[in-house]
Design a protein around this motif. Structure first.
Motif, short mmCIF file in Angstrom:
data_model
loop_
_atom_site.label_atom_id
_atom_site.label_comp_id
_atom_site.label_asym_id
_atom_site.label_seq_id
_atom_site.Cartn_x
_atom_site.Cartn_y
_atom_site.Cartn_z
N ILE A 198 0.87 -1.18 0.00
CA ILE A 198 0.00 0.00 0.00
C ILE A 198 0.90 1.23 0.00
CG2 ILE A 198 -1.77 1.27 1.28
CD1 ILE A 198 -2.38 -1.56 2.61
N MET A 199 0.63 2.19 -0.89
CA MET A 199 1.42 3.42 -0.95
C MET A 199 0.52 4.64 -0.84
SD MET A 199 4.43 2.72 -3.73
CE MET A 199 5.41 1.23 -3.69
N VAL A 200 1.08 5.74 -0.34
CA VAL A 200 0.31 6.95 -0.07
C VAL A 200 0.63 8.02 -1.10
CG1 VAL A 200 -0.17 8.75 1.64
CG2 VAL A 200 0.35 6.41 2.40
N LYS A 201 -0.41 8.60 -1.65
CA LYS A 201 -0.29 9.65 -2.67
C LYS A 201 0.66 10.75 -2.22
CE LYS A 201 -3.18 13.04 -5.13
NZ LYS A 201 -4.56 13.58 -5.27
N GLU A 202 1.60 11.06 -3.09
CA GLU A 202 2.54 12.17 -2.90
C GLU A 202 3.39 12.05 -1.64
OE1 GLU A 202 0.20 15.70 -3.09
OE2 GLU A 202 -0.23 15.49 -5.23
N ARG A 203 3.35 10.89 -1.01
CA ARG A 203 4.15 10.67 0.21
C ARG A 203 5.16 9.53 0.02
NH1 ARG A 203 3.71 14.79 4.05
NH2 ARG A 203 1.53 15.42 4.27
N SER A 204 4.69 8.42 -0.50
CA SER A 204 5.55 7.25 -0.64
C SER A 204 6.60 7.49 -1.73
CB SER A 204 4.72 6.02 -1.00
OG SER A 204 3.71 5.79 -0.05
N LYS A 205 7.82 7.10 -1.43
CA LYS A 205 8.93 7.21 -2.38
C LYS A 205 9.73 5.91 -2.30
CE LYS A 205 8.12 11.65 -3.27
NZ LYS A 205 6.81 11.69 -2.57
N VAL A 206 9.58 5.08 -3.31
CA VAL A 206 10.25 3.78 -3.31
C VAL A 206 11.14 3.70 -4.54
CG1 VAL A 206 9.94 1.28 -3.28
CG2 VAL A 206 8.27 2.75 -2.13
N PHE A 207 12.43 3.67 -4.32
CA PHE A 207 13.37 3.51 -5.43
C PHE A 207 14.69 2.94 -4.93
CE2 PHE A 207 12.60 8.25 -5.00
CZ PHE A 207 13.44 8.44 -3.92
N LEU A 208 15.38 2.22 -5.82
CA LEU A 208 16.68 1.67 -5.45
C LEU A 208 17.72 2.78 -5.33
CD1 LEU A 208 16.87 -1.55 -7.66
CD2 LEU A 208 16.25 -1.34 -5.25
N GLY A 209 17.60 3.79 -6.18
CA GLY A 209 18.50 4.93 -6.13
C GLY A 209 17.72 6.21 -6.34
N GLY A 210 17.87 7.17 -5.43
CA GLY A 210 17.18 8.45 -5.56
C GLY A 210 17.76 9.29 -6.70
N PRO A 211 17.11 10.43 -6.98
CA PRO A 211 17.57 11.28 -8.09
C PRO A 211 19.06 11.61 -8.06
CG PRO A 211 15.44 12.01 -7.31
CD PRO A 211 15.86 10.93 -6.38
N PRO A 212 19.68 11.96 -6.92
CA PRO A 212 21.12 12.25 -6.95
C PRO A 212 21.96 11.05 -7.40
CG PRO A 212 20.14 13.09 -4.93
CD PRO A 212 19.11 12.22 -5.58
N LEU A 213 21.61 9.83 -6.89
CA LEU A 213 22.37 8.64 -7.26
C LEU A 213 22.17 8.31 -8.73
CD1 LEU A 213 24.17 6.28 -6.51
CD2 LEU A 213 22.15 5.04 -5.74
N VAL A 214 20.93 8.45 -9.20
CA VAL A 214 20.65 8.18 -10.62
C VAL A 214 21.47 9.11 -11.50
CG1 VAL A 214 18.87 8.31 -12.41
CG2 VAL A 214 18.37 7.21 -10.22
#
Length: 535
Positions: A198-214
């Motif tokens: 279950i994820m929450v609108k505009e709150r949940s952030k699921v990623f292996l690498g965030g924008p800086p790492l990408v």
């Protein structure tokens, strides 16, 4: 019924002194537990609330069925370390839609919910409890992953978290992840390996690498939402099974998921439970402040079991260990309780037989600790204390019925093992604030070291002069202080050597909740397979 009599005099000075001592220890305990409630401190609590978010325990409260208890586990994890008390994680057992569940919740007010070495130990212990008792797992996720300065202690063993999630699922034990904020890097695999997400609108952030790492790794420009937001995972990647509008909506959806699990307890409803015949409040005055002073554990049993009804087994044989049958909140139990502290050969043989009987009848065992260990001395060595103590430890080691341990007073030496200490994998282990556990008592250990020093000096022909005496006295004082501090329940609980330090008055409730959780899984004893008993 065989109702235990009581000889406890609540008006006696000894009782009053014991009670006052216990209340003082409870005050110290409460002060330390309050540190866990404060999370990362008021500044970070205010910041978290200012973002419109619920605290970890508030999320748990909304998840649970109204007016049902939550058995929090390991609340003092990391006590005495460089990390926050509680280890940035809340774990425990509670009821959701009538189903007992193992619940974990990251505390994002502590370094963003990052996992440190004690968080890892706490999470792995929670998974162990879920697996042994077949409890559905609900993870309330908001964590930035590993605490990077501690990565050397987290990265390699931390993979067990994801292994456990897959093994729970493979065993048919449901796993549910509710993501409230960041679930980054390795933490992304918590929802990735859960049965329901279950994820929450505009709150949940699921990623292996965030924008800086990408950007560093690929040169790609991205933002949180397109890279790992709830809507993307609900519409595009398919990682999210449910898209919640806000936190309360996410918790409502989690409750509905649990309602549809068709998850059932293995055990039929317990028998009706009659409260003890004596006031549990009196448990505060039973254990003496000086643990060398014996007390009758039947006084404790009488204030824990249903109707104070207890059928004692072999009452005249091996009297330093009380054994017998009872019910607690309707569940059948066998009780082993230390009476005079020392375990002799007779007590050891009695315990081994009693444990075998419990396994034949599929009855869980409750161990109430107050032991200084197995008896020493030439008479007892010649009488076979080693093989008889080994017999008891063998029986505990190979018993298949669930074990619950409560450390009331002393729990020293191999007696800690024979009474099912942490290394013997009790389903749950709790301690009273009065408890102490170590290889032996502080004075005994310091005295042994002193004797060894004196014998060593004599063997080398060196006189034990005034300077040596002073050095010996200083060493003894230092060792006594060290062992005393390392044997206290908060120190041991901080290292997860128990599942929590509890108020003695709560023992019946805590054991009842533990027994109920245990009976979600089948309770089956060993039919043989105890290894060789040396006779």
């Amino acid at each position: 019924m065989t109702v235990l009599p009581t000889a406890l005099d609540a008006s006696a000075p000894e009782y009053a002194a014991n009670r006052e001592n216990m209340l003082g220890k409870l005050g110290e305990l409460t002060a330390e537990q309050d540190k866990a409630l404060l999370g990362g401190g008021q500044k970070y609590l205010d910041r978290h609330r200012g973002r419109g978010k619920l605290l970890a325990r508030e999320r748990i409260e909304l998840l649970l069925d109204p007016d049902t208890p939550f058995l929090e586990l390991s609340p003092l994890a990391a006590w005495g370390s460089d990390f926050a008390v509680g280890a940035s994680l809340v774990t425990g057992i509670g009821t959701v839609e009538g189903v007992e569940c193992l619940i974990t919740a990251n505390d994002p007010t502590v370094r963003g919910g990052a996992s440190n070495p004690w968080s890892l130990k706490k999470a792995l212990r929670a998974n162990e409890i879920a697996f042994a008792n077949r409890l559905p797992c609900i993870s309330l996720v908001e964590s930035g992953g590993a605490d990077l300065p501690s990565q050397k202690e987290i990265f390699i063993p931390g993979g067990a978290i994801f292994r456990d999630l897959t093994r729970l699922s493979a065993a048919g034990i449901p796993t549910i992840a509710v993501v409230f904020g960041n679930s980054t890097a390795g933490g992304a695999y918590v929802p990735g390996m859960s049965d329901h997400v279950i994820m929450v609108k505009e709150r949940s952030k699921v990623f292996l690498g965030g924008p800086p790492l990408v950007k560093m790794a690929t040169g790609e420009e991205s933002d949180d939402e397109s890279l790992g937001g709830a809507e993307m995972h609900a519409r595009t990647s398919g990682l999210a099974d449910y898209f919640a509008l806000d936190e309360p909506d996410a918790l409502r959806r989690a409750r509905r998921v649990v309602a549809r699990l068709n998850h059932r307890k293995a055990y039929a409803d317990p028998a009706p439970a009659e409260p003890p015949a004596y006031d549990p409040e009196e448990l505060l005055g039973i254990v003496p402040g000086d643990l060398k002073t014996p007390f009758d554990p039947r006084e404790v049993v009488a204030r824990l079991v249903d109707g104070s009804d207890f059928d004692e087994f072999k009452p005249l044989y091996g009297p330093s260990l009380v054994t017998g049958w009872a019910r607690l909140h309707g569940y059948p139990i066998g009780v082993l309780a230390n009476a005079q502290g020392v375990l002799f050969s007779a007590e050891s043989q009695k315990a081994a037989q009693f444990i075998q009987l419990a396994n034949q009848r599929d009855i869980p065992l409750v161990f109430l600790h107050n032991t200084t260990g197995y008896m020493v001395g030439s008479r007892y060595e010649q009488g076979g204390i080693i093989k008889h103590g080994a017999m008891m430890i063998n029986a505990v080691s190979n018993s298949k019925v669930p074990h619950l341990s409560v450390l009331m007073g002393a729990s020293y030496g191999a007696g800690h093992y024979g009474m099912c200490g942490r290394a013997y994998e009790p389903r749950f282990l709790f301690a009273w604030p009065s408890a102490k556990s170590a290889v032996m008592g502080p004075q005994q250990l310091a005295g042994v070291m002193s004797i060894v020093m004196r014998e060593s000096a004599a063997a080398k022909g060196r006189p034990f002069d005034q300077a040596a005496e002073e050095q010996d006295a200083a060493l003894r004082a230092m060792v006594e202080q060290q062992i005393e501090s390392e044997s206290l329940p908060m120190f041991l609980s901080g290292r997860l050597y128990d599942d929590g330090v509890i108020d003695p008055r709560d023992t019946r409730t805590v054991l009842g909740m533990s027994l109920s959780a245990i009976h979600t899984a089948p309770v089956e004893g060993a039919r043989g397979g105890f290894g060789v008993f040396r006779m």
